[in-house]
Design a protein around this motif. Structure first.
Motif, PDB file in Angstrom:
ATOM      1  N   LEU A   1       0.840  -1.185   0.000  1.00 35.89           N
ATOM      2  CA  LEU A   1       0.000   0.000   0.000  1.00 35.89           C
ATOM      3  C   LEU A   1       0.879   1.240   0.000  1.00 35.89           C
ATOM      4  CD1 LEU A   1      -2.512  -1.194   2.746  1.00 35.89           C
ATOM      5  CD2 LEU A   1      -2.695  -1.497   0.281  1.00 35.89           C
ATOM      6  N   ASP A   2       0.528   2.200  -0.849  1.00 36.36           N
ATOM      7  CA  ASP A   2       1.299   3.438  -0.905  1.00 36.36           C
ATOM      8  C   ASP A   2       0.379   4.557  -1.372  1.00 36.36           C
ATOM      9  OD1 ASP A   2       3.871   4.954  -0.930  1.00 36.36           O
ATOM     10  OD2 ASP A   2       3.377   5.145  -3.060  1.00 36.36           O
ATOM     11  N   GLY A   3       0.225   5.572  -0.534  1.00 38.22           N
ATOM     12  CA  GLY A   3      -0.595   6.714  -0.918  1.00 38.22           C
ATOM     13  C   GLY A   3      -2.004   6.324  -1.322  1.00 38.22           C
ATOM     14  N   GLY A   4      -2.600   5.351  -0.624  1.00 36.73           N
ATOM     15  CA  GLY A   4      -3.954   4.943  -0.941  1.00 36.73           C
ATOM     16  C   GLY A   4      -4.071   4.074  -2.181  1.00 36.73           C
ATOM     17  N   ARG A   5      -2.942   3.550  -2.657  1.00 32.06           N
ATOM     18  CA  ARG A   5      -2.956   2.688  -3.845  1.00 32.06           C
ATOM     19  C   ARG A   5      -2.387   1.322  -3.503  1.00 32.06           C
ATOM     20  NH1 ARG A   5       0.748   5.657  -7.808  1.00 32.06           N
ATOM     21  NH2 ARG A   5       1.992   5.535  -5.921  1.00 32.06           N
ATOM     22  N   LEU A   6      -2.757   0.315  -4.303  1.00 32.23           N
ATOM     23  CA  LEU A   6      -2.323  -1.065  -4.122  1.00 32.23           C
ATOM     24  C   LEU A   6      -1.474  -1.466  -5.324  1.00 32.23           C
ATOM     25  CD1 LEU A   6      -2.642  -3.885  -2.653  1.00 32.23           C
ATOM     26  CD2 LEU A   6      -4.607  -4.244  -4.151  1.00 32.23           C
ATOM     27  N   LEU A   7      -0.339  -2.131  -5.065  1.00 37.98           N
ATOM     28  CA  LEU A   7       0.526  -2.584  -6.159  1.00 37.98           C
ATOM     29  C   LEU A   7       0.051  -3.927  -6.709  1.00 37.98           C
ATOM     30  CD1 LEU A   7       3.145  -1.830  -7.750  1.00 37.98           C
ATOM     31  CD2 LEU A   7       4.296  -3.491  -6.294  1.00 37.98           C
ATOM     32  N   ALA A   8      -0.149  -3.978  -8.033  1.00 38.83           N
ATOM     33  CA  ALA A   8      -0.493  -5.214  -8.727  1.00 38.83           C
ATOM     34  C   ALA A   8       0.664  -5.578  -9.642  1.00 38.83           C
ATOM     35  CB  ALA A   8      -1.768  -5.021  -9.551  1.00 38.83           C
ATOM     36  N   ALA A   9       0.937  -6.881  -9.778  1.00 38.98           N
ATOM     37  CA  ALA A   9       2.038  -7.364 -10.615  1.00 38.98           C
ATOM     38  C   ALA A   9       1.478  -8.332 -11.652  1.00 38.98           C
ATOM     39  CB  ALA A   9       3.083  -8.063  -9.741  1.00 38.98           C
ATOM     40  N   ARG A  10       1.844  -8.117 -12.931  1.00 40.96           N
ATOM     41  CA  ARG A  10       1.366  -9.000 -14.001  1.00 40.96           C
ATOM     42  C   ARG A  10       2.344 -10.144 -14.217  1.00 40.96           C
ATOM     43  NH1 ARG A  10       0.038  -6.634 -19.821  1.00 40.96           N
ATOM     44  NH2 ARG A  10       2.297  -6.758 -20.025  1.00 40.96           N
ATOM     45  N   ARG A  11       1.839 -11.370 -14.169  1.00 42.61           N
ATOM     46  CA  ARG A  11       2.665 -12.569 -14.324  1.00 42.61           C
ATOM     47  C   ARG A  11       3.191 -12.655 -15.749  1.00 42.61           C
ATOM     48  NH1 ARG A  11       3.758 -16.123  -9.955  1.00 42.61           N
ATOM     49  NH2 ARG A  11       4.760 -17.139 -11.700  1.00 42.61           N
ATOM     50  N   SER A  12       4.460 -13.059 -15.873  1.00 39.86           N
ATOM     51  CA  SER A  12       5.023 -13.352 -17.191  1.00 39.86           C
ATOM     52  C   SER A  12       5.244 -14.852 -17.352  1.00 39.86           C
ATOM     53  CB  SER A  12       6.336 -12.595 -17.381  1.00 39.86           C
ATOM     54  OG  SER A  12       7.247 -12.909 -16.351  1.00 39.86           O
ATOM     55  N   ALA A  13       5.150 -15.606 -16.255  1.00 37.88           N
ATOM     56  CA  ALA A  13       5.345 -17.061 -16.269  1.00 37.88           C
ATOM     57  C   ALA A  13       4.649 -17.634 -15.039  1.00 37.88           C
ATOM     58  CB  ALA A  13       6.848 -17.377 -16.201  1.00 37.88           C
ATOM     59  N   PRO A  14       4.320 -18.924 -15.043  1.00 35.36           N
ATOM     60  CA  PRO A  14       4.316 -19.868 -16.163  1.00 35.36           C
ATOM     61  C   PRO A  14       3.231 -19.498 -17.178  1.00 35.36           C
ATOM     62  CG  PRO A  14       3.217 -20.839 -14.260  1.00 35.36           C
ATOM     63  CD  PRO A  14       3.781 -19.506 -13.814  1.00 35.36           C
ATOM     64  N   PRO A  15       3.258 -20.127 -18.359  1.00 33.22           N
ATOM     65  CA  PRO A  15       2.345 -19.742 -19.441  1.00 33.22           C
ATOM     66  C   PRO A  15       0.870 -19.679 -19.034  1.00 33.22           C
ATOM     67  CG  PRO A  15       3.943 -21.346 -20.237  1.00 33.22           C
ATOM     68  CD  PRO A  15       4.168 -21.221 -18.755  1.00 33.22           C
ATOM     69  N   GLU A  16       0.439 -20.622 -18.182  1.00 36.36           N
ATOM     70  CA  GLU A  16      -0.991 -20.640 -17.834  1.00 36.36           C
ATOM     71  C   GLU A  16      -1.401 -19.455 -16.948  1.00 36.36           C
ATOM     72  OE1 GLU A  16       1.023 -23.478 -14.890  1.00 36.36           O
ATOM     73  OE2 GLU A  16       1.170 -23.031 -17.029  1.00 36.36           O
ATOM     74  N   LEU A  17      -0.427 -18.778 -16.357  1.00 38.71           N
ATOM     75  CA  LEU A  17      -0.736 -17.615 -15.510  1.00 38.71           C
ATOM     76  C   LEU A  17      -0.341 -16.293 -16.171  1.00 38.71           C
ATOM     77  CD1 LEU A  17       0.480 -18.944 -12.020  1.00 38.71           C
ATOM     78  CD2 LEU A  17      -1.799 -19.104 -13.044  1.00 38.71           C
ATOM     79  N   ALA A  18       0.430 -16.362 -17.243  1.00 32.02           N
ATOM     80  CA  ALA A  18       0.955 -15.147 -17.878  1.00 32.02           C
ATOM     81  C   ALA A  18      -0.182 -14.222 -18.294  1.00 32.02           C
ATOM     82  CB  ALA A  18       1.815 -15.516 -19.081  1.00 32.02           C
ATOM     83  N   GLY A  19       0.023 -12.927 -18.033  1.00 34.75           N
ATOM     84  CA  GLY A  19      -0.969 -11.923 -18.407  1.00 34.75           C
ATOM     85  C   GLY A  19      -2.009 -11.646 -17.342  1.00 34.75           C
TER      86      GLY A  19
END
Length: 136
Positions: A13-31
């Motif tokens: 959490l930072d300044g009222g925002r939440l960090l999201a991370a986009r998966r690049s691997a494994p293929p079934e989770l990518a994106g």
């Protein structure tokens, strides 16, 4: 019964925002998007794993703040536990170093703009309730 393995996720959490991370691997989770984190190693506390994983994945120094109540099943034998965390001042901005190809800070109205991994949705819902609480 197999021993369960805890995977820790960080609701950064930072300044009222939440960090999201986009998966690049494994293929079934990518994106798909997730809360960054990873497996707790043998002999490691979940809090220590969270700090280590965020250093490895995002290149930042953090401090766990509070555990979000509950745990969510992943692929057996894994379960997800989530902590809110803050970035140490002077740590620099998070960068997608491994397993991710994009990071995004989401304001409360943007939380559901990204396709979260199914198993992260309940944890994100809980984390989102902590966004508009202002400074501690």
């Amino acid at each position: 019964m197999t021993e369960r393995i805890v995977v820790v996720g960080a609701a950064l959490l930072d300044g009222g925002r939440l960090l999201a991370a986009r998966r690049s691997a494994p293929p079934e989770l990518a994106g798909r998007w997730e809360l960054p984190g990873g497996k707790v190693e043998a002999g490691e506390t979940p809090e220590a794993a969270l700090v280590r994983e965020l250093r490895e994945e995002l290149g930042i120094e953090t401090e766990p703040v509070e555990r979000i109540p509950g745990e969510w099943p992943l692929k057996p034998p894994y379960v997800l536990q989530v902590w809110t965390a803050r970035i140490h001042s002077g740590s620099g901005d998070p960068k997608p170093l491994q397993d991710h190809d994009e990071l995004r800070w989401l304001a409360p109205g943007e939380i559901w703009d990204v396709p979260w991994l199914d198993q992260d949705v309940p944890a994100v819902r809980e984390a989102a309730t902590r966004l508009d609480t202002g400074p501690r």
